[in-house]
Design a protein around this motif. Structure first.
Motif, PDB file in Angstrom:
ATOM      1  N   GLN A  15      58.049  -8.031  26.563  1.00  0.00           N
ATOM      2  CA  GLN A  15      57.702  -9.481  26.786  1.00  0.00           C
ATOM      3  C   GLN A  15      56.107  -9.629  26.758  1.00  0.00           C
ATOM      4  O   GLN A  15      55.901 -10.765  25.943  1.00  0.00           O
ATOM      5  N   VAL A  16      55.391  -8.680  27.176  1.00  0.00           N
ATOM      6  CA  VAL A  16      53.929  -9.178  26.976  1.00  0.00           C
ATOM      7  C   VAL A  16      53.345  -8.915  25.851  1.00  0.00           C
ATOM      8  O   VAL A  16      52.448  -9.818  25.188  1.00  0.00           O
ATOM      9  N   VAL A  19      54.166 -12.101  23.853  1.00  0.00           N
ATOM     10  CA  VAL A  19      53.423 -13.156  24.087  1.00  0.00           C
ATOM     11  C   VAL A  19      51.978 -13.002  23.339  1.00  0.00           C
ATOM     12  O   VAL A  19      51.454 -13.862  22.881  1.00  0.00           O
ATOM     13  N   SER A  23      52.183 -15.234  19.845  1.00  0.00           N
ATOM     14  CA  SER A  23      51.749 -16.634  19.984  1.00  0.00           C
ATOM     15  C   SER A  23      51.092 -17.306  19.171  1.00  0.00           C
ATOM     16  O   SER A  23      51.378 -18.742  18.552  1.00  0.00           O
ATOM     17  N   TYR A  81      46.146 -16.010  31.611  1.00  0.00           N
ATOM     18  CA  TYR A  81      47.421 -16.150  30.610  1.00  0.00           C
ATOM     19  C   TYR A  81      48.116 -15.030  30.546  1.00  0.00           C
ATOM     20  O   TYR A  81      49.429 -15.005  30.550  1.00  0.00           O
ATOM     21  N   SER A  85      52.266 -13.920  31.829  1.00  0.00           N
ATOM     22  CA  SER A  85      53.229 -13.311  31.008  1.00  0.00           C
ATOM     23  C   SER A  85      54.040 -12.148  31.800  1.00  0.00           C
ATOM     24  O   SER A  85      55.127 -11.832  31.212  1.00  0.00           O
ATOM     25  N   VAL A  90      59.597 -15.431  30.118  1.00  0.00           N
ATOM     26  CA  VAL A  90      59.027 -15.987  28.926  1.00  0.00           C
ATOM     27  C   VAL A  90      60.121 -15.479  27.685  1.00  0.00           C
ATOM     28  O   VAL A  90      60.293 -16.076  26.811  1.00  0.00           O
ATOM     29  N   ILE A 236      48.583 -18.339  23.570  1.00  0.00           N
ATOM     30  CA  ILE A 236      49.318 -17.831  24.591  1.00  0.00           C
ATOM     31  C   ILE A 236      49.719 -18.872  25.597  1.00  0.00           C
ATOM     32  O   ILE A 236      50.753 -18.962  26.074  1.00  0.00           O
ATOM     33  N   TYR A 239      52.336 -20.958  24.253  1.00  0.00           N
ATOM     34  CA  TYR A 239      53.790 -20.031  24.112  1.00  0.00           C
ATOM     35  C   TYR A 239      54.344 -20.013  25.757  1.00  0.00           C
ATOM     36  O   TYR A 239      55.655 -19.938  25.688  1.00  0.00           O
ATOM     37  N   LEU A 240      53.573 -19.676  26.582  1.00  0.00           N
ATOM     38  CA  LEU A 240      54.064 -19.556  27.869  1.00  0.00           C
ATOM     39  C   LEU A 240      54.490 -20.954  28.315  1.00  0.00           C
ATOM     40  O   LEU A 240      55.801 -20.712  28.817  1.00  0.00           O
ATOM     41  N   SER A 243      57.833 -21.634  26.427  1.00  0.00           N
ATOM     42  CA  SER A 243      58.987 -20.476  26.534  1.00  0.00           C
ATOM     43  C   SER A 243      59.475 -20.878  27.984  1.00  0.00           C
ATOM     44  O   SER A 243      60.865 -21.042  28.179  1.00  0.00           O
TER      45      SER A 243
END
Length: 319
Positions: A15-16, A19, A23, A81, A85, A90, A236, A239-240, A243
């Motif tokens: 996941q991280v 991100v 992104s 940020y 994540s 996300v 980012i 994207y966060l 998501s």
């Protein structure tokens, strides 16, 4: 037990990394699609990566009037940020490594903290142009921040919890939960907020001579590595927020659980993002550019919709 912990670590890493690494790609796809709709060839979808790499190699110039806050704030914002994540859905639909530490409201406060630091640091430059952009942002922030917090309060009232993963499970369990008027209002409100926070409203432009320039004005005095980190952080953030919009509000289905679920969910999220980008491109190209003062009206509507959701939930006695 050990295998479960290993799966959680794997899900968190996937996941991280998604991100951090993906992104900028979604921003590149958006700009490419927007250019094609407007009849232009447009930049490569990998242009954001090229820009970040180019800026990292350039010299950092710091205004003489600035302090350490100006220098270190990009790293702090990027870290905030990155922290978010680790805790919100996300990519993966189940809690990851540090999920128990922060709920929806905590995530909203972290976003607000990053925005505050960005404005505070930019004002250290002493530039009148930056001060103008900061005053514009602050004139909108009281509505955007209130909307963000109210949306998450509304989610807590609707679902009985402020945990994003429980909210996702609640919405996918019964279609009536998803189609309820309170959820529809709050989803539209958060989508409008996402358009504003990520610069997708037609009013916002990155051109220095444009009167509609808002957020980009804060970056006017930054250069080199610091500017690269700020731009990467904005990708980012986009994207966060996007998501969360996709997984918790608009399309909470299709995400896969299990040892390989996190990897498969990266591809599923790509499909969801293509749909969101298409919607954003259509809005940007079909609506006339808003005048600057109309942004407050836009955010006021988003805030009222989130309030309507709260009122409906209270009148219905919650769920």
């Amino acid at each position: 037990m050990a295998s479960n912990e290993a799966y959680i670590v794997e899900e968190t890493i996937v996941q991280v990394l998604s991100v951090i690494l993906l992104s900028p790609l979604y921003q590149g796809i958006y700009e490419k699609a927007l250019a094609r709709i407007q009849g232009r060839r447009g930049p490569s979808i990998f242009q954001p990566y090229y820009d970040i790499y180019k800026l990292i190699k350039k010299e950092v110039l710091v205004p003489t009037t600035s302090s350490e806050i100006f220098i270190f704030s990009p790293y702090v914002m990027f870290s905030i940020y990155l922290m978010i994540s680790f805790v919100i859905p996300v990519v993966y639909p189940q809690p990851v490594l540090f999920t128990p530490t922060v709920d929806f409201l905590g995530g909203a406060l972290l976003f607000s903290l990053a925005s505050f630091i960005k404005i505070l640091a930019s004002m250290q430059s002493g530039s009148n142009f930056v001060a103008l952009s900061a005053s514009r942002i602050l004139s909108f922030a009281f509505l955007s921040e209130a909307t963000l917090i109210t949306v998450f309060f509304g989610v807590a009232l609707i679902t009985g919890t402020n945990n994003p993963y429980v909210t996702l499970s609640y919405l996918t369990k019964d279609i009536t939960h998803y189609l309820s008027l309170a959820h529809v209002f709050i989803s539209v409100s958060f989508f409008m907020l996402w358009l504003f926070e990520t610069g997708k409203l037609p009013v916002e432009s990155s051109g220095l001579s444009e009167l509609g320039m808002i957020d980009d004005g804060l970056l006017y005095e930054y250069s080199g590595k610091l500017l690269a980190i700020l731009k990467w952080g904005s990708y980012i953030k986009q994207y966060l927020l996007g998501s969360v919009l996709l997984n918790v509000f608009l399309f909470p289905w299709f995400l896969i659980k299990g040892p390989l679920g996190a990897i498969e969910d990266v591809g599923i999220m790509f499909g969801k993002w293509m749909l969101l980008i298409l919607i954003a491109v259509i809005i940007n190209t079909t609506l006339a550019k808003l005048r600057l003062f109309k942004v407050q009206d836009f955010l006021a509507v988003a805030f009222l919709l989130s309030l309507f959701s709260l009122i409906l939930t209270v009148l219905q006695g919650g769920e």
